[in-house]
Scaffold this motif. Structure first.
Motif, PDB file in Angstrom:
ATOM      1  N   ALA A  60       0.826  -1.209   0.000  1.00  0.00           N
ATOM      2  CA  ALA A  60       0.000   0.000   0.000  1.00  0.00           C
ATOM      3  C   ALA A  60       0.862   1.262   0.000  1.00  0.00           C
ATOM      4  CB  ALA A  60      -0.942  -0.009   1.211  1.00  0.00           C
ATOM      5  N   ALA A  61       1.937   1.250   0.802  1.00  0.00           N
ATOM      6  CA  ALA A  61       2.822   2.419   0.828  1.00  0.00           C
ATOM      7  C   ALA A  61       3.496   2.627  -0.532  1.00  0.00           C
ATOM      8  CB  ALA A  61       3.873   2.237   1.923  1.00  0.00           C
ATOM      9  N   GLY A  62       3.900   1.526  -1.177  1.00  0.00           N
ATOM     10  CA  GLY A  62       4.494   1.660  -2.506  1.00  0.00           C
ATOM     11  C   GLY A  62       3.508   2.196  -3.533  1.00  0.00           C
ATOM     12  N   PHE A  63       2.258   1.712  -3.456  1.00  0.00           N
ATOM     13  CA  PHE A  63       1.244   2.211  -4.391  1.00  0.00           C
ATOM     14  C   PHE A  63       0.970   3.697  -4.172  1.00  0.00           C
ATOM     15  CE2 PHE A  63      -3.289   3.183  -5.049  1.00  0.00           C
ATOM     16  CZ  PHE A  63      -3.368   2.984  -6.421  1.00  0.00           C
ATOM     17  N   ILE A  64       0.846   4.107  -2.909  1.00  0.00           N
ATOM     18  CA  ILE A  64       0.597   5.518  -2.619  1.00  0.00           C
ATOM     19  C   ILE A  64       1.778   6.377  -3.070  1.00  0.00           C
ATOM     20  CG2 ILE A  64       0.245   7.182  -0.757  1.00  0.00           C
ATOM     21  CD1 ILE A  64      -1.309   5.033   0.733  1.00  0.00           C
ATOM     22  N   GLY A  65       2.997   5.883  -2.849  1.00  0.00           N
ATOM     23  CA  GLY A  65       4.169   6.642  -3.285  1.00  0.00           C
ATOM     24  C   GLY A  65       4.233   6.805  -4.789  1.00  0.00           C
ATOM     25  N   ARG A  66       3.967   5.707  -5.517  1.00  0.00           N
ATOM     26  CA  ARG A  66       3.966   5.804  -6.979  1.00  0.00           C
ATOM     27  C   ARG A  66       2.855   6.722  -7.479  1.00  0.00           C
ATOM     28  NH1 ARG A  66       4.769   0.218  -6.317  1.00  0.00           N
ATOM     29  NH2 ARG A  66       2.565  -0.146  -6.768  1.00  0.00           N
ATOM     30  N   THR A  67       1.688   6.658  -6.822  1.00  0.00           N
ATOM     31  CA  THR A  67       0.570   7.515  -7.236  1.00  0.00           C
ATOM     32  C   THR A  67       0.892   8.979  -7.006  1.00  0.00           C
ATOM     33  OG1 THR A  67      -0.985   5.731  -6.707  1.00  0.00           O
ATOM     34  CG2 THR A  67      -1.878   7.958  -6.923  1.00  0.00           C
ATOM     35  N   LEU A  68       1.437   9.289  -5.832  1.00  0.00           N
ATOM     36  CA  LEU A  68       1.796  10.678  -5.544  1.00  0.00           C
ATOM     37  C   LEU A  68       2.875  11.183  -6.496  1.00  0.00           C
ATOM     38  CD1 LEU A  68       1.838  10.667  -1.627  1.00  0.00           C
ATOM     39  CD2 LEU A  68       0.149  11.744  -3.128  1.00  0.00           C
ATOM     40  N   ARG A  69       3.841  10.332  -6.791  1.00  0.00           N
ATOM     41  CA  ARG A  69       4.899  10.740  -7.725  1.00  0.00           C
ATOM     42  C   ARG A  69       4.335  10.994  -9.118  1.00  0.00           C
ATOM     43  NH1 ARG A  69       8.448   8.266 -11.282  1.00  0.00           N
ATOM     44  NH2 ARG A  69      10.523   9.241 -11.411  1.00  0.00           N
ATOM     45  N   GLY A  70       3.443  10.110  -9.575  1.00  0.00           N
ATOM     46  CA  GLY A  70       2.839  10.304 -10.889  1.00  0.00           C
ATOM     47  C   GLY A  70       1.983  11.556 -10.954  1.00  0.00           C
ATOM     48  N   GLU A  71       1.207  11.808  -9.895  1.00  0.00           N
ATOM     49  CA  GLU A  71       0.377  13.008  -9.882  1.00  0.00           C
ATOM     50  C   GLU A  71       1.227  14.271  -9.765  1.00  0.00           C
ATOM     51  OE1 GLU A  71      -3.134  13.228  -7.670  1.00  0.00           O
ATOM     52  OE2 GLU A  71      -3.578  11.083  -7.746  1.00  0.00           O
ATOM     53  N   TRP A  72       2.318  14.198  -9.027  1.00  0.00           N
ATOM     54  CA  TRP A  72       3.193  15.369  -8.909  1.00  0.00           C
ATOM     55  C   TRP A  72       3.759  15.758 -10.271  1.00  0.00           C
ATOM     56  CZ3 TRP A  72       4.501  19.259  -5.871  1.00  0.00           C
ATOM     57  CH2 TRP A  72       5.709  19.912  -6.091  1.00  0.00           C
ATOM     58  N   TYR A  73       4.174  14.760 -11.037  1.00  0.00           N
ATOM     59  CA  TYR A  73       4.724  15.051 -12.365  1.00  0.00           C
ATOM     60  C   TYR A  73       3.626  15.435 -13.351  1.00  0.00           C
ATOM     61  CZ  TYR A  73       9.535  13.672 -11.431  1.00  0.00           C
ATOM     62  OH  TYR A  73      10.825  13.633 -10.957  1.00  0.00           O
ATOM     63  N   GLY A  74       2.461  14.774 -13.272  1.00  0.00           N
ATOM     64  CA  GLY A  74       1.415  15.051 -14.241  1.00  0.00           C
ATOM     65  C   GLY A  74       0.631  16.321 -13.976  1.00  0.00           C
ATOM     66  N   VAL A 101       1.716  18.911 -11.625  1.00  0.00           N
ATOM     67  CA  VAL A 101       2.526  20.067 -11.211  1.00  0.00           C
ATOM     68  C   VAL A 101       3.735  20.268 -12.123  1.00  0.00           C
ATOM     69  CG1 VAL A 101       3.841  21.091  -9.329  1.00  0.00           C
ATOM     70  CG2 VAL A 101       1.778  19.793  -8.817  1.00  0.00           C
ATOM     71  N   VAL A 102       4.568  19.239 -12.258  1.00  0.00           N
ATOM     72  CA  VAL A 102       5.853  19.415 -12.943  1.00  0.00           C
ATOM     73  C   VAL A 102       5.658  19.733 -14.418  1.00  0.00           C
ATOM     74  CG1 VAL A 102       8.025  18.301 -13.551  1.00  0.00           C
ATOM     75  CG2 VAL A 102       7.036  17.955 -11.280  1.00  0.00           C
ATOM     76  N   GLU A 103       4.890  18.909 -15.127  1.00  0.00           N
ATOM     77  CA  GLU A 103       4.716  19.130 -16.564  1.00  0.00           C
ATOM     78  C   GLU A 103       4.004  20.447 -16.878  1.00  0.00           C
ATOM     79  OE1 GLU A 103       2.952  15.757 -18.383  1.00  0.00           O
ATOM     80  OE2 GLU A 103       4.553  14.374 -17.760  1.00  0.00           O
ATOM     81  N   PRO A 104       2.914  20.831 -16.175  1.00  0.00           N
ATOM     82  CA  PRO A 104       2.339  22.154 -16.447  1.00  0.00           C
ATOM     83  C   PRO A 104       3.305  23.307 -16.158  1.00  0.00           C
ATOM     84  CG  PRO A 104       0.725  20.786 -15.351  1.00  0.00           C
ATOM     85  CD  PRO A 104       2.012  20.036 -15.312  1.00  0.00           C
ATOM     86  N   VAL A 105       4.126  23.172 -15.116  1.00  0.00           N
ATOM     87  CA  VAL A 105       5.095  24.240 -14.826  1.00  0.00           C
ATOM     88  C   VAL A 105       6.129  24.335 -15.939  1.00  0.00           C
ATOM     89  CG1 VAL A 105       6.944  24.924 -13.252  1.00  0.00           C
ATOM     90  CG2 VAL A 105       4.732  24.207 -12.340  1.00  0.00           C
ATOM     91  N   GLU A 160      -5.575  24.775 -19.268  1.00  0.00           N
ATOM     92  CA  GLU A 160      -4.971  25.414 -20.447  1.00  0.00           C
ATOM     93  C   GLU A 160      -3.556  24.916 -20.692  1.00  0.00           C
ATOM     94  OE1 GLU A 160      -4.290  29.945 -22.233  1.00  0.00           O
ATOM     95  OE2 GLU A 160      -5.000  29.628 -20.174  1.00  0.00           O
ATOM     96  N   LEU A 161      -2.786  24.718 -19.629  1.00  0.00           N
ATOM     97  CA  LEU A 161      -1.415  24.221 -19.792  1.00  0.00           C
ATOM     98  C   LEU A 161      -1.378  22.738 -20.130  1.00  0.00           C
ATOM     99  CD1 LEU A 161       0.287  26.033 -16.777  1.00  0.00           C
ATOM    100  CD2 LEU A 161       0.503  26.608 -19.202  1.00  0.00           C
ATOM    101  N   THR A 162      -2.409  22.006 -19.740  1.00  0.00           N
ATOM    102  CA  THR A 162      -2.425  20.559 -19.960  1.00  0.00           C
ATOM    103  C   THR A 162      -3.146  20.170 -21.236  1.00  0.00           C
ATOM    104  OG1 THR A 162      -2.430  20.239 -17.552  1.00  0.00           O
ATOM    105  CG2 THR A 162      -2.996  18.338 -18.908  1.00  0.00           C
TER     106      THR A 162
END
Length: 311
Positions: free
Chosen positions: A65-79, A81-85, A169-171
């Motif tokens: 569960a911790a690994g799944f949550i970590g991967r999900t948070l990492r994917g959402e951070w990049y999708g 926050v990071v890519e729109p910035v 708009e950025l996405t």
């Protein structure tokens, strides 16, 4: 076995390679003195108690569960926050033109509605009611996006509006952002007519006729629809839960027209996002097939050239 005239030395029958010794043929595990050899008994590991097994399973489940949550948070951070910035850095402030226009539009109509004459103008241009003729409601719907609702804080709504339009708009781009915002708002407006036509009852789906005279304006449906669409397209379950889950809680806590329109906007955004995902798969397959075909065609042309013009 000894021949005639040979003398047996002590211990000679046990030396390897001498005579007909059985240990020399059968190996080190051969029976000694004619007695059968007993096979070694394998050691049996005792089973762990049930409590230990339960704790081990729980530990493994927690790690997964911790690994799944970590991967999900990492994917959402990049999708989310990071890519729109990165897109914003590449485009500059021109990448937020639609978000600035939407925010300034809400501020302008809010300031205009503070005066009696301005309130009449705002109501004529963007006031949408369920009991209006359909053609007039469709004509006023684009302007109603910028007319703030009377029962919601303006500045908090402007912040949400700016974030939703900026992220979309950025996405997604400007054209798709405008399309999603208009379709989700229009879906809520049309479904309000259907719910009022059904009347009270119908498992809580219908609305009384008095709801037809409630002012149905504001960008909240567009904001919810944009967040939901981006969350589905970018595969961001946490953002989807925060937007869709909050709308479900709002419709349960306050069962009014706005809450139900927000649910309709969430459903419309999900359908549009799934349709976009289904349409993108054949296109991706065609692009991949063309790329492979181009590479193979280039290799074939190179082979033909080598055959016709050998060095």
């Amino acid at each position: 076995m000894l021949r005639t005239g040979e003398r047996c030395e002590p211990g000679a029958e046990n030396e390897p390679g001498t005579g007909d010794s059985r240990t020399d043929e059968a190996g080190p595990h051969a029976p000694v003195s004619g007695r059968p050899m007993v096979a070694p008994v394998a050691s049996v590991v005792p089973a762990a108690p049930p409590a230990v097994r339960t704790r081990e399973r729980l530990r493994v489940a927690l790690w997964r569960a911790a690994g799944f949550i970590g991967r999900t948070l990492r994917g959402e951070w990049y999708g989310i926050v990071v890519e729109p910035v990165r897109t914003l850095v590449r485009r500059g402030l021109s990448g937020l033109a639609l978000a600035f226009v939407a925010a300034f539009g809400v501020i302008f109509f809010h300031a205009l509605a503070q005066r009696p004459t301005g309130a009449v103008v705002v109501r004529v241009l963007g006031g949408v009611y369920a009991d209006l003729p359909l053609w007039l409601a469709l004509l006023r719907t684009p302007v109603s996006l910028y007319v703030p609702a009377l029962d919601l804080p303006v500045w908090a709504g402007i912040t949400q509006l700016f974030l939703a339009f900026a992220l979309a708009e950025l996405t997604l781009g400007r054209s798709r952002t405008l399309f999603i915002s208009y379709v989700t708002t229009l879906a809520g407006t049309l479904m309000a007519r259907v719910m009022i036509a059904l009347g009270p009852g119908w498992g809580g789906l219908g609305l009384p006729p008095e709801a037809g005279r409630v002012l149905d304006t504001g960008p909240s449906a567009a904001v919810v629809g944009l967040f939901t669409y981006v969350a589905v397209v970018r595969r961001a379950p946490i953002v989807f839960t925060l937007t869709g889950g909050s709308m479900v809680w709002e419709s349960i806590a306050v069962p009014n027209l706005a809450g139900r329109e927000h649910l309709i906007a969430v459903g419309a955004a999900i359908l549009l996002a799934l349709h976009a995902q289904v349409r993108s798969r054949p296109r991706a397959f065609i692009r991949r097939w063309r790329r492979v075909r181009t590479v193979r065609g280039g290799e074939l042309a190179y082979l033909r050239h080598e055959i016709r013009h050998p060095e």
